[in-house]
Motif scaffolding. Structure first.
Motif, PDB file in Angstrom:
ATOM      1  N   CYS A  86       0.878  -1.659   0.529  1.00  0.00           N
ATOM      2  CA  CYS A  86       0.058  -0.165  -0.184  1.00  0.00           C
ATOM      3  C   CYS A  86       0.852   1.535   0.016  1.00  0.00           C
ATOM      4  O   CYS A  86       0.054   2.305  -0.353  1.00  0.00           O
ATOM      5  N   SER A  87       2.163   1.417  -0.147  1.00  0.00           N
ATOM      6  CA  SER A  87       3.205   2.516   0.236  1.00  0.00           C
ATOM      7  C   SER A  87       3.107   2.372  -1.400  1.00  0.00           C
ATOM      8  O   SER A  87       3.466   2.194  -2.451  1.00  0.00           O
ATOM      9  N   PRO A  88       2.425   4.016  -2.131  1.00  0.00           N
ATOM     10  CA  PRO A  88       2.954   4.615  -2.515  1.00  0.00           C
ATOM     11  C   PRO A  88       4.561   4.867  -3.089  1.00  0.00           C
ATOM     12  O   PRO A  88       5.209   4.986  -4.265  1.00  0.00           O
ATOM     13  N   THR A  89       5.692   5.040  -1.851  1.00  0.00           N
ATOM     14  CA  THR A  89       7.514   5.001  -2.090  1.00  0.00           C
ATOM     15  C   THR A  89       8.310   3.676  -2.312  1.00  0.00           C
ATOM     16  O   THR A  89       9.049   3.552  -3.145  1.00  0.00           O
ATOM     17  N   ARG A  90       7.136   2.078  -2.138  1.00  0.00           N
ATOM     18  CA  ARG A  90       8.370   1.333  -2.007  1.00  0.00           C
ATOM     19  C   ARG A  90       7.130   0.394  -2.916  1.00  0.00           C
ATOM     20  O   ARG A  90       8.248  -0.908  -3.092  1.00  0.00           O
ATOM     21  N   ASN A  91       6.090   0.540  -3.645  1.00  0.00           N
ATOM     22  CA  ASN A  91       5.524  -0.325  -4.385  1.00  0.00           C
ATOM     23  C   ASN A  91       5.485   0.744  -6.024  1.00  0.00           C
ATOM     24  O   ASN A  91       4.384   1.214  -6.325  1.00  0.00           O
ATOM     25  N   PRO A  92       6.642   0.109  -6.411  1.00  0.00           N
ATOM     26  CA  PRO A  92       6.151   0.464  -8.090  1.00  0.00           C
ATOM     27  C   PRO A  92       5.210   0.194  -9.064  1.00  0.00           C
ATOM     28  O   PRO A  92       5.220   0.544  -9.938  1.00  0.00           O
ATOM     29  N   VAL A  93       4.543  -0.748  -8.506  1.00  0.00           N
ATOM     30  CA  VAL A  93       2.892  -1.701  -9.536  1.00  0.00           C
ATOM     31  C   VAL A  93       2.251  -1.488  -8.510  1.00  0.00           C
ATOM     32  O   VAL A  93       1.778  -2.786  -8.791  1.00  0.00           O
ATOM     33  N   THR A 151     -12.708   6.647 -22.999  1.00  0.00           N
ATOM     34  CA  THR A 151     -11.756   6.343 -22.296  1.00  0.00           C
ATOM     35  C   THR A 151     -11.166   7.262 -21.399  1.00  0.00           C
ATOM     36  O   THR A 151     -10.521   6.583 -20.621  1.00  0.00           O
ATOM     37  N   SER A 152     -11.556   8.503 -21.552  1.00  0.00           N
ATOM     38  CA  SER A 152     -10.711   9.313 -20.545  1.00  0.00           C
ATOM     39  C   SER A 152     -12.094   8.918 -18.853  1.00  0.00           C
ATOM     40  O   SER A 152     -10.914   9.339 -18.002  1.00  0.00           O
ATOM     41  N   MET A 153     -13.049   8.713 -19.434  1.00  0.00           N
ATOM     42  CA  MET A 153     -13.443   8.767 -18.508  1.00  0.00           C
ATOM     43  C   MET A 153     -13.552   7.392 -17.157  1.00  0.00           C
ATOM     44  O   MET A 153     -14.059   7.666 -16.011  1.00  0.00           O
ATOM     45  N   ALA A 154     -12.901   6.698 -17.521  1.00  0.00           N
ATOM     46  CA  ALA A 154     -12.270   5.308 -16.550  1.00  0.00           C
ATOM     47  C   ALA A 154     -11.416   5.427 -15.923  1.00  0.00           C
ATOM     48  O   ALA A 154     -10.194   6.255 -15.497  1.00  0.00           O
ATOM     49  N   ILE A 155     -11.487   5.788 -14.294  1.00  0.00           N
ATOM     50  CA  ILE A 155     -10.447   5.733 -13.307  1.00  0.00           C
ATOM     51  C   ILE A 155      -9.498   4.934 -13.089  1.00  0.00           C
ATOM     52  O   ILE A 155     -10.384   4.221 -12.367  1.00  0.00           O
ATOM     53  N   PRO A 156      -8.652   5.141 -13.004  1.00  0.00           N
ATOM     54  CA  PRO A 156      -7.256   3.909 -12.446  1.00  0.00           C
ATOM     55  C   PRO A 156      -7.655   3.612 -11.435  1.00  0.00           C
ATOM     56  O   PRO A 156      -8.436   4.376 -10.048  1.00  0.00           O
ATOM     57  N   LEU A 157      -7.379   2.607 -10.876  1.00  0.00           N
ATOM     58  CA  LEU A 157      -7.540   1.959  -9.551  1.00  0.00           C
ATOM     59  C   LEU A 157      -6.009   1.658  -9.046  1.00  0.00           C
ATOM     60  O   LEU A 157      -4.552   1.261 -10.032  1.00  0.00           O
ATOM     61  N   THR A 158      -5.923   1.629  -7.540  1.00  0.00           N
ATOM     62  CA  THR A 158      -4.300   1.809  -7.397  1.00  0.00           C
ATOM     63  C   THR A 158      -4.534   0.823  -5.931  1.00  0.00           C
ATOM     64  O   THR A 158      -5.204   1.060  -5.288  1.00  0.00           O
ATOM     65  N   THR A 159      -3.530   0.597  -5.478  1.00  0.00           N
ATOM     66  CA  THR A 159      -3.260  -0.461  -4.249  1.00  0.00           C
ATOM     67  C   THR A 159      -3.443   0.833  -3.728  1.00  0.00           C
ATOM     68  O   THR A 159      -2.370   1.223  -3.210  1.00  0.00           O
ATOM     69  N   ARG A 160      -4.281   0.865  -1.902  1.00  0.00           N
ATOM     70  CA  ARG A 160      -4.168   2.168  -1.264  1.00  0.00           C
ATOM     71  C   ARG A 160      -5.153   2.047  -0.025  1.00  0.00           C
ATOM     72  O   ARG A 160      -6.014   1.028  -0.028  1.00  0.00           O
ATOM     73  N   GLU A 161      -4.557   2.290   1.299  1.00  0.00           N
ATOM     74  CA  GLU A 161      -5.722   2.209   2.466  1.00  0.00           C
ATOM     75  C   GLU A 161      -6.475   2.920   2.120  1.00  0.00           C
ATOM     76  O   GLU A 161      -6.661   3.692   0.992  1.00  0.00           O
ATOM     77  N   GLU A 162      -7.801   2.932   2.695  1.00  0.00           N
ATOM     78  CA  GLU A 162      -8.553   3.880   2.868  1.00  0.00           C
ATOM     79  C   GLU A 162      -8.745   4.834   3.601  1.00  0.00           C
ATOM     80  O   GLU A 162      -8.515   5.327   3.978  1.00  0.00           O
TER      81      GLU A 162
END
Length: 226
Positions: free
Chosen positions: A98-105, A187-198
């Protein structure tokens, strides 16, 4: 003579003291029966001595019986909330994902992250452990950068407003028509997903730029006047 049965020895608990051992159902049942059927009006200390328990244990069992009822006759052990074998993913790995600096993927799917870090688990277990070891972590939507008006456009709008600030509504503003338009691209309306905390969507590391338009599917225009 009939052979002895096994029922009688199990009805009478051992007179030995517990010595910090867990009490059996027979010993606790005998204590509760002695409390309920006490025609001789024995004290709690005497009843505890007859049952082979300490006075403090007797007070605790009595309070326990008044709280949970018949369940107190059985050994009151804490039920385990973790079933099965121990997971191979601990809290540190879930925090790292869940860390943005430690998980590049972290923008990738769970399957891609499992393959990238060579985790010995499946997607379902990874979802459950991330939610358990973090603040309801999971795959959530990113935040989009709000469109900021350019400096040139801002200066022109402010200058126009200052020039006509005191013009009357009837005779000037009723002849002005304000228009705006929007181009919608699915195509520009789809919001990407990321692994993060609530609750961390609006943090800078979880905000992405809106992708460029690849085509116009809907063209919307509107105007208003006095």
């Amino acid at each position: 003579m009939a052979p002895p049965t096994r029922s009688h020895p199990y009805r009478t608990p051992s007179p030995d003291l517990l010595h910090s051992k867990n009490a059996t159902t027979r010993r606790k049942t005998k204590f509760f029966n002695a409390l309920a059927h006490n025609p001789e009006k024995k004290s709690n200390r005497a009843i505890c001595k007859d049952c082979g328990i300490s006075e403090g244990t007797g007070r605790y069992w009595k309070k326990e019986y008044q709280s949970v009822g018949e369940r107190a006759k059985k050994p009151m052990r804490n039920k385990s909330s973790v079933l099965g074998r121990k997971s191979r993913v601990d809290k540190s790995i879930c925090k790292m994902l869940c860390s943005p600096t430690r998980n590049p993927v972290r923008m990738e799917q769970y399957e891609a992250q499992i393959e990238y870090y060579n985790l010995p688990i499946k997607k379902r277990q990874l979802q459950r452990k991330i939610k358990e070891h973090t603040k309801n972590g999971g795959r959530y939507k990113c935040g989009f950068v709000k469109k900021v008006i350019s400096d040139k456009n801002r200066e022109e709008r402010v200058a126009y407003g200052l020039d006509h600030e005191w013009d009357s509504i009837f005779g000037f503003w009723d002849h002005i028509v304000f228009t705006d338009e929007a181009h919608v691209d699915h195509t520009s309306m789809a919001i990407p997903l990321t692994t993060r905390e609530e609750g961390t969507r609006n943090q800078p590391e979880n905000i992405v730029e809106r992708p460029p338009l690849k085509g116009v599917r809907f063209h919307i225009a509107a105007w208003v006047s006095w």
